[in-house]
Design an enzyme around this catalytic site. Structure first.
Site, PDB file in Angstrom:
ATOM      1  N   THR A  80     -18.431 -21.064  -5.933  1.00 45.21           N
ATOM      2  CA  THR A  80     -18.997 -21.724  -4.749  1.00 45.21           C
ATOM      3  C   THR A  80     -17.962 -22.614  -4.063  1.00 45.21           C
ATOM      4  OG1 THR A  80     -19.803 -23.526  -6.140  1.00 45.21           O
ATOM      5  CG2 THR A  80     -21.376 -21.757  -5.628  1.00 45.21           C
ATOM      6  N   LYS A 129     -27.575 -29.336   4.248  1.00 42.98           N
ATOM      7  CA  LYS A 129     -27.486 -28.175   3.345  1.00 42.98           C
ATOM      8  C   LYS A 129     -28.049 -28.515   1.967  1.00 42.98           C
ATOM      9  CE  LYS A 129     -23.154 -28.347   4.128  1.00 42.98           C
ATOM     10  NZ  LYS A 129     -21.689 -28.207   4.234  1.00 42.98           N
ATOM     11  N   GLY A 132     -15.728 -23.695  -1.300  1.00 41.21           N
ATOM     12  CA  GLY A 132     -15.614 -23.398   0.127  1.00 41.21           C
ATOM     13  C   GLY A 132     -16.888 -22.898   0.790  1.00 41.21           C
ATOM     14  N   THR A 133     -18.035 -23.072   0.131  1.00 39.38           N
ATOM     15  CA  THR A 133     -19.286 -22.585   0.743  1.00 39.38           C
ATOM     16  C   THR A 133     -19.570 -23.304   2.066  1.00 39.38           C
ATOM     17  OG1 THR A 133     -20.444 -24.122  -0.713  1.00 39.38           O
ATOM     18  CG2 THR A 133     -20.478 -21.804  -1.350  1.00 39.38           C
ATOM     19  N   GLY A 134     -19.354 -24.624   2.069  1.00 36.62           N
ATOM     20  CA  GLY A 134     -19.654 -25.395   3.277  1.00 36.62           C
ATOM     21  C   GLY A 134     -18.698 -25.050   4.415  1.00 36.62           C
ATOM     22  N   CYS A 135     -17.433 -24.830   4.080  1.00 38.88           N
ATOM     23  CA  CYS A 135     -16.441 -24.455   5.110  1.00 38.88           C
ATOM     24  C   CYS A 135     -16.837 -23.120   5.737  1.00 38.88           C
ATOM     25  CB  CYS A 135     -15.048 -24.312   4.490  1.00 38.88           C
ATOM     26  SG  CYS A 135     -14.498 -25.745   3.559  1.00 38.88           S
TER      27      CYS A 135
HETATM   28  N1  ATP Z   1     -25.605 -21.469  -5.722  1.00 39.51           N
HETATM   29  C1  ATP Z   1     -25.983 -21.183  -4.480  1.00 39.51           C
HETATM   30  N2  ATP Z   1     -26.785 -20.128  -4.236  1.00 39.51           N
HETATM   31  C2  ATP Z   1     -27.167 -19.838  -2.966  1.00 39.51           C
HETATM   32  N3  ATP Z   1     -26.794 -20.541  -1.882  1.00 39.51           N
HETATM   33  C3  ATP Z   1     -26.005 -21.621  -2.063  1.00 39.51           C
HETATM   34  C4  ATP Z   1     -25.546 -21.993  -3.359  1.00 39.51           C
HETATM   35  N4  ATP Z   1     -24.729 -23.086  -3.245  1.00 39.51           N
HETATM   36  C5  ATP Z   1     -24.679 -23.369  -1.923  1.00 39.51           C
HETATM   37  N5  ATP Z   1     -25.463 -22.511  -1.204  1.00 39.51           N
HETATM   38  C6  ATP Z   1     -25.616 -22.483   0.257  1.00 39.51           C
HETATM   39  O1  ATP Z   1     -24.297 -22.505   0.796  1.00 39.51           O
HETATM   40  C7  ATP Z   1     -24.266 -23.282   2.006  1.00 39.51           C
HETATM   41  C8  ATP Z   1     -23.273 -24.424   1.819  1.00 39.51           C
HETATM   42  O2  ATP Z   1     -23.924 -25.455   1.088  1.00 39.51           O
HETATM   43  P1  ATP Z   1     -23.245 -26.513   0.127  1.00 39.51           P
HETATM   44  O3  ATP Z   1     -24.267 -27.564  -0.090  1.00 39.51           O
HETATM   45  O4  ATP Z   1     -22.683 -25.808  -1.053  1.00 39.51           O
HETATM   46  O5  ATP Z   1     -22.061 -27.032   1.045  1.00 39.51           O
HETATM   47  P2  ATP Z   1     -20.829 -27.925   0.666  1.00 39.51           P
HETATM   48  O6  ATP Z   1     -21.114 -28.743  -0.540  1.00 39.51           O
HETATM   49  O7  ATP Z   1     -20.435 -28.619   1.900  1.00 39.51           O
HETATM   50  O8  ATP Z   1     -19.756 -26.825   0.312  1.00 39.51           O
HETATM   51  P3  ATP Z   1     -18.176 -27.015   0.010  1.00 39.51           P
HETATM   52  O9  ATP Z   1     -17.928 -28.472  -0.105  1.00 39.51           O
HETATM   53  O10 ATP Z   1     -17.994 -26.232  -1.239  1.00 39.51           O
HETATM   54  O11 ATP Z   1     -17.423 -26.381   1.120  1.00 39.51           O
HETATM   55  C9  ATP Z   1     -25.712 -23.726   2.234  1.00 39.51           C
HETATM   56  O12 ATP Z   1     -26.347 -22.772   3.067  1.00 39.51           O
HETATM   57  C10 ATP Z   1     -26.303 -23.715   0.833  1.00 39.51           C
HETATM   58  O13 ATP Z   1     -27.702 -23.587   0.836  1.00 39.51           O
HETATM   59  C1  MP5 Z   2      -8.728 -28.119   2.582  1.00 40.94           C
HETATM   60  C2  MP5 Z   2     -10.101 -28.221   2.023  1.00 40.94           C
HETATM   61  N1  MP5 Z   2     -11.155 -28.354   2.865  1.00 40.94           N
HETATM   62  C3  MP5 Z   2     -12.421 -28.434   2.382  1.00 40.94           C
HETATM   63  C4  MP5 Z   2     -12.662 -28.373   1.023  1.00 40.94           C
HETATM   64  C5  MP5 Z   2     -14.090 -28.512   0.499  1.00 40.94           C
HETATM   65  O1  MP5 Z   2     -14.512 -27.413  -0.269  1.00 40.94           O
HETATM   66  P1  MP5 Z   2     -15.097 -27.591  -1.754  1.00 40.94           P
HETATM   67  O2  MP5 Z   2     -16.098 -28.718  -1.717  1.00 40.94           O
HETATM   68  O3  MP5 Z   2     -15.718 -26.295  -2.108  1.00 40.94           O
HETATM   69  O4  MP5 Z   2     -13.944 -27.953  -2.678  1.00 40.94           O
HETATM   70  C6  MP5 Z   2     -11.538 -28.241   0.165  1.00 40.94           C
HETATM   71  N2  MP5 Z   2     -11.669 -28.191  -1.171  1.00 40.94           N
HETATM   72  N3  MP5 Z   2     -10.278 -28.172   0.689  1.00 40.94           N
END
Ligand code: ATP
Ligand code: MP5
Length: 265
Positions: free
Chosen positions: A207, A175, A209-212
């Site tokens: 942003t 990502k 929880g975007t990855g979740c």
């Molecule tokens: N500011 C942003 N604008 C548009 N898309 C974004 C943005 N930030 C993240 N994304 C998209 O959101 C999705 C999750 O990516 P990200 O790299 O944020 O995951 P992550 O760090 O594992 O998230 P988290 O740890 O917050 O759950 C990807 O498809 C990424 O391209």
């Molecule tokens: C229980 C749990 N699972 C996953 C994340 C990662 O999300 P983020 O990187 O946005 O804090 C979090 N903060 N908490």
């Protein structure tokens, strides 16, 4: 009517933006029946994590057994796993219940900086879970940890994707959230071809929880029987709308908007 069933094996986020809560909201929005096996309870809000309470591995095992032996699981995902003992139990149960569609979001550190996976469990992730996965969805820092590479260019990310496949996973999405690029570009690789998924980068503090949410959307689509590429494309559209239409909640890194895909797409 057949109902697709998805299981999330992850941590609870009391703030509702990430973890189990984000996953279940995503499943619901994508019309999939959501179930959960909680690995740890976090006391958390948009400002950060104030407590982490890991569950006994036995409790995780019993939750997965309960769901798999009665309701059935069409696809599952993992998020926060916390420690090696819980990881071992998850790997054992995934094999025992023959969960073939498995999405691994290798959650290591929360956006607020708190460790959500013990450091000594990072190698276990490669050894125990990655070989069982349909797809793994690391963000850039996680992909760097897993491969030991620095990933500032797309060429380096392609090499990292190959290395992740060598660890036994069928496909990978690296990502692109953690860059300053104008577009949020994710790299997909399934051993055959590289594809990219692009969206505008939104300048927002919402942003959390975007990855979740992204990995839960992939899981929901896989549960319905979609191909992996179609599932990843839908997940990208889902998370893009969820970031594009933020909810004005909390004083820190706020949650994304899980209703947005249905309302605005
Ligand atoms: N500011 C942003 N604008 C548009 N898309 C974004 C943005 N930030 C993240 N994304 C998209 O959101 C999705 C999750 O990516 P990200 O790299 O944020 O995951 P992550 O760090 O594992 O998230 P988290 O740890 O917050 O759950 C990807 O498809 C990424 O391209
Ligand atoms: C229980 C749990 N699972 C996953 C994340 C990662 O999300 P983020 O990187 O946005 O804090 C979090 N903060 N908490």
């Amino acid at each position: 009517m057949t109902i697709a069933r998805a299981l999330t094996i992850a941590g609870s986020d009391s703030g509702g933006g990430a973890g189990i809560q984000a996953d279940l909201k995503t499943f619901q929005e994508l019309h999939v029946f959501g179930m959960s096996a909680i690995t740890a309870v976090t006391a958390q809000n948009t400002l950060g994590v104030t407590g982490i309470y890991e569950l006994p591995p036995e409790a995780v095992a019993r939750q997965i057994d309960a769901v798999a032996t009665d309701l059935g699981v069409d696809a599952a995902k993992t998020g926060m796993i916390a420690n090696i003992e819980i990881m071992e139990v998850i790997a054992e149960k995934v094999r025992e219940h023959r969960i073939h569609r498995l999405v691994i979001d290798p959650v290591m550190i929360a956006k607020s900086g708190h460790a959500l996976l013990k450091e000594d469990a990072r190698d276990a992730l490669k050894r125990l879970l990655i070989p069982l996965a349909t797809v793994i969805t690391p963000n850039l820092p996680e992909a760097e940890v897993l491969t030991g590479m620095s990933l500032s260019t797309m060429e380096q990310r392609k090499e990292a994707a190959k290395r992740l496949l060598d660890m036994g996973v069928h496909a990978v999405v690296i990502k692109g959230g953690h860059t300053d690029d104008e577009e949020a570009v994710d790299l997909f690789y399934d051993g055959r071809e590289f594809r990219t998924l692009s969206a505008p980068r939104f300048h927002t503090r919402h942003t959390h929880g975007t990855g979740c949410t992204f990995s839960a959307a992939i899981t929901a689509e896989l549960a319905k029987g979609e191909s992996l590429w179609e599932a990843v494309k839908t997940a990208k559209a889902f998370i893009t709308e969820a970031i594009r239409h933020p909810l004005d909640l909390g004083q820190g890194h706020g949650p994304t908007n899980h209703w947005a895909y249905r309302q605005f797409k």
